[in-house]
Design an enzyme around this catalytic site. Structure first.
Site, PDB file in Angstrom:
ATOM      1  CB  THR A  28      -3.540   4.026   0.271  1.00 24.22           C
ATOM      2  OG1 THR A  28      -3.392   4.350  -1.116  1.00 24.22           O
ATOM      3  CG2 THR A  28      -4.008   2.589   0.396  1.00 24.22           C
ATOM      4  CB  VAL A  52      -0.948   0.028   1.219  1.00 27.07           C
ATOM      5  CG1 VAL A  52      -1.947  -1.101   1.158  1.00 27.07           C
ATOM      6  CG2 VAL A  52      -0.176  -0.022   2.526  1.00 27.07           C
ATOM      7  CG  ASP A  53       1.208   5.770  -1.804  1.00 29.45           C
ATOM      8  OD1 ASP A  53       2.340   5.876  -1.292  1.00 29.45           O
ATOM      9  OD2 ASP A  53       0.602   6.720  -2.324  1.00 29.45           O
ATOM     10  CE  LYS A  54       3.237   8.974   4.638  1.00 27.94           C
ATOM     11  NZ  LYS A  54       2.401  10.177   4.762  1.00 27.94           N
TER      12      LYS A  54
END
Length: 768
Positions: A458, A453-455
């Site tokens: 997301t 996951v991206d921060k």
């Protein structure tokens, strides 16, 4: 329709996928067969040689017509209704509309079922007359036999006619399917009985019993009715799989209020063009995607996000077609209309996914390719063995048992096993805000072991706020923020937006910036009021030969340990202070991470932020691993490295920079709140835009794949057990034979069981 054949030395029929015509039509042709040379017509129809639908020889004709496709073989397409040359199933429109579905085939099959059932019931009762104690003599004499012949003939020839047509086409096209077996089995039982009635003298004396040859009209008639029952149930189930799509389509209003110089005009939704000014009154649905020009209102976006709380919208804010306006009134500019709206794209994505093929379906296809020929061989061997070593009347036993094999072995359950589960499962996902782009993504998602996951956007809100301002001695804090914001006005980065917003909230006037340059993943530089201004990471400033950046490292690290992102601001080649920005973690993130861990997934955060900030966020929400300082261009390589290490990787992201990584992952998951490029690159799209949707998607994937395996198991076990029993395996031991009627009932029951099992997915619980 008159179909002509242009003289040609030879012709050949081959595979019937409508990908590219293998045959070129003559100049005078309007319609032609792309597989059989020389077959042309002036009207639509089917090829007399191979049974394939004729194609338009004029491209303009083809472009203006609805494209029809097979729900089981989506590669088969044509420009008018008909039957699939591979499986015989009726073709469906490829594009879903809000109009009521044309259920002509369902009505026709239902009519044939009821009339056939009414006629077949007395045939069955008369055939069972010998089991009735003290039955009148006529129930077992010529009156009964002729009554069975008279009543069963319309059942077989009229009610069962579609099956004979499809069976004949399957032989011509060499795509043997369930209708091949049904047509041969029913035809053999009926023709044997008809000959026994009309010309009994052709049979040997050994086959006569009480002056007549045994007849099996009840088997032929009842089998037709049972197959019709299965078809009706299947058609009804297929129509229900589109209910989720039509429910979405019904969200769009039928009209819009167009604002012109002479006032407001109510026009059909289809006539709205991009750039049009539209008024949305209180309580109305928003007609198309666009942006608010004037006014303000609360919009119910629950159809997209699942959130019941209305969202306030004002000038320059985006609104989505199909969402419900609250009590306010506003004027909007249409930006996406017709098939470009979010609602239309969702509908088409769901429709395409329902017809896509999961890799597991390849197993069923490979088996089916050999299955029908194998069944025909087994039926022939059954016939030969009973004729050779069976008891008298041998020919009757041979025919009845061969027919039982043909009927019970119909692979309809095998053909339905995967597509029915996919259609129902994709529709269920759409209801829960999980859009599946294709069945392959749904199958792969079940096997995912690691989620990347991206921060920003997301795990977090994606709307950072300016928190700390730490100028060095001699630098005014307001001056530091104003210069940084002046430069960041030209940047599209979320951190830049937070700094600009923070400056405006502090009432600062921002000067103009010139000579703006940006370094991806590093920072920005510009000229502001004659001064050179740098804003970015310590590494970026040091690469730009800025002095004093190292002295701020300890303070920056302290802020980063608290989960804040820090940028250094330099004025005239010297560090002037720090700005810290924090992006709040979404309220749903912690619960979603816990749910994903319960499902056995490892969560890896891959972010461009520094290690301290990323680690702080990871500690707060319980991530398994953090990869910080990853440049946008490196995410793709990192995802591929994870896959190379043996992990099955799903990647969730929402930005343009995430698109390559989404494409590189085993399964790309796009947040619906993100960019179009990210959504196009992903196999799964979450309308709500947070991680709870991923947990739902994984639950859905596992439920669908489990359902498919159950269906395939039912179909395989059913045939594995049914065929030997129908062939007479139990007769030498127990003296038991399987009546063709029982075989027909079992065949229909197998299809019904697969359909019923697939429909259970409509109520599967995805939350929790």
């Amino acid at each position: 329709m008159k179909t002509t054949e242009v003289p040609h030395e030879e012709h050949s029929c081959c595979a019937h996928e409508h990908t590219a015509p293998a045959v070129e039509p003559s100049a005078k042709a309007k319609y032609f067969c792309p597989m059989c040379a020389g077959v042309e017509s002036d009207k639509p129809g089917t090829c007399p040689k191979c049974g394939m639908a004729l194609e338009s020889a004029t491209p303009q004709l083809a472009q203006t017509k609805t494209i029809y496709t097979c729900p089981m073989h989506p590669e088969v397409e044509q420009d008018h209704p008909g039957d699939c040359p591979k499986c015989g199933m009726a073709l469906e429109p490829k594009t879903i509309t809000a109009e009521p579905e044309d259920d002509g085939e369902l009505r026709d099959m239902t009519r044939r079922l009821w009339i056939g059932g009414v006629l077949a019931l007395p045939v069955f009762l008369l055939a069972m007359g010998h089991l009735v104690p003290n039955a009148p003599h006529w129930m077992m004499g010529n009156v009964s036999r002729w009554a069975q012949f008279t009543l069963s003939t319309p059942v077989v020839i009229w009610a069962g006619w579609p099956f004979f047509v499809r069976g004949w086409r399957s032989l011509l096209s060499r795509h043997l399917n369930m209708f091949t077996l049904i047509a041969i089995g029913v035809g053999a039982a009926y023709l044997f009985s008809a000959v026994a009635m009309l010309a009994p003298g052709v049979f040997p004396e050994s086959m006569r019993h009480e002056g007549g040859v045994g007849i099996y009209f009840e088997a032929a008639a009842v089998i037709v009715v049972l197959v019709l029952l299965g078809q009706v149930l299947e058609l009804r189930a297929r129509s229900r799989t589109g209910s989720a799509i039509r429910a979405l389509l019904d969200l769009a209003p039928k009209t819009a209020r167009l604002i012109l110089d002479d006032g407001e005009h109510e026009i059909p939704l289809a006539e709205v063009q991009s750039g049009a000014r539209l008024r949305v009154r209180p309580g109305e649905k928003i007609p198309v995607d666009g942006v608010v020009l004037e006014g303000r209102s609360a919009i119910d976006e629950s159809m997209l996000t699942g959130e019941a709380m209305p969202v306030e919208k004002g000038k320059d804010e985006a609104v989505t077609g199909g969402t419900m306006n609250g009590t306010g009134s506003f004027i909007m500019e249409a930006q996406r209309v017709g098939g470009e709206t979010m609602l239309s794209r969702i509908v088409q994505m769901v429709a395409d996914a329902q017809r896509s093929r999961a890799p597991i379906q390849g197993l069923a296809d490979r088996i089916a390719a050999y299955f029908v020929p194998a069944v025909l061989l087994i039926a022939a061997l059954t016939f030969g063995l009973w004729l050779w070593v069976g008891p008298e009347p041998r020919l009757a036993y041979a025919i009845v048992n061969a027919v039982a094999v043909l009927i019970i072995a119909c692979p309809c359950a095998l053909g339905l096993a995967t597509p029915m589960s996919i259609m129902v499962g994709v529709g269920r996902g759409a209801q829960a805000g999980v859009l599946v782009k294709n069945a392959e993504a749904l199958e792969r998602l079940e096997k995912v072991t690691t989620l990347v996951v991206d921060k920003t956007g997301t795990l977090t809100e994606g709307k950072p706020r300016l928190l700390a301002v730490r100028p060095v001695a001699g630098v005014d804090a307001a001056d530091l923020v104003a210069h940084a914001a002046a430069v960041e006005q030209s940047s599209e980065h979320p951190l830049a937006s937070a700094i600009v917003t923070g400056a405006k909230e502090r009432g600062l006037t921002l000067p103009d910036a010139t000579d703006f340059t940006s370094t991806t993943g590093g920072g920005v530089r510009a000229r502001v009021g004659g001064r050179t201004v740098h804003v970015g990471t310590q590494q970026f400033l040091e690469s730009e030969k800025v002095a004093g950046a190292q002295a701020l490292a300890a303070e920056a690290e302290s802020l980063q340990r608290d989960g804040q992102t820090v940028v250094i601001v330099a004025l005239d080649e010297r560090a002037a202070g720090l700005l810290s920005v924090a992006d709040p973690i979404k309220s749903s993130t912690r619960a979603a991470i816990a749910a994903l861990h319960q499902r056995g997934l490892k969560i890896v955060m891959m972010t461009g932020d520094n290690q301290h900030t990323a680690a702080a966020v990871a500690r707060q929400i319980g991530l398994d691993r953090v990869e910080a300082g990853v440049a946008p261009g490196d995410k793709h390589a990192r995802v591929e490295a994870l896959r190379a290490s043996g992990e099955v990787v799903a990647m969730a992201g929402d930005g343009i920079n995430d698109a390559p990584a989404l494409a590189a992952a085993d399964v790309g998951i796009a947040m619906g709140t993100g960019t179009d490029v990210a959504i196009e690159s992903a196999g799964i799209t979450l309308l709500k835009g947070d991680l709870t949707g991923i947990a739902k998607a994984i639950t859905l994937s596992r439920a669908v794949m489990s359902n498919i395996r159950q269906n395939l198991f039912f179909a395989f076990i059913y045939n594995a057990l049914g065929i030997p029993i129908a062939a007479g395996l139990l007769y030498p031991i127990f003296g038991l034979l399987l009546s063709p009627i029982i075989a027909g009932a079992a065949m229909s029951l197998s299809s019904v069981s697969v359909i019923a099992n697939a429909l259970r997915l409509r109520t599967v619980k995805l939350e929790g």
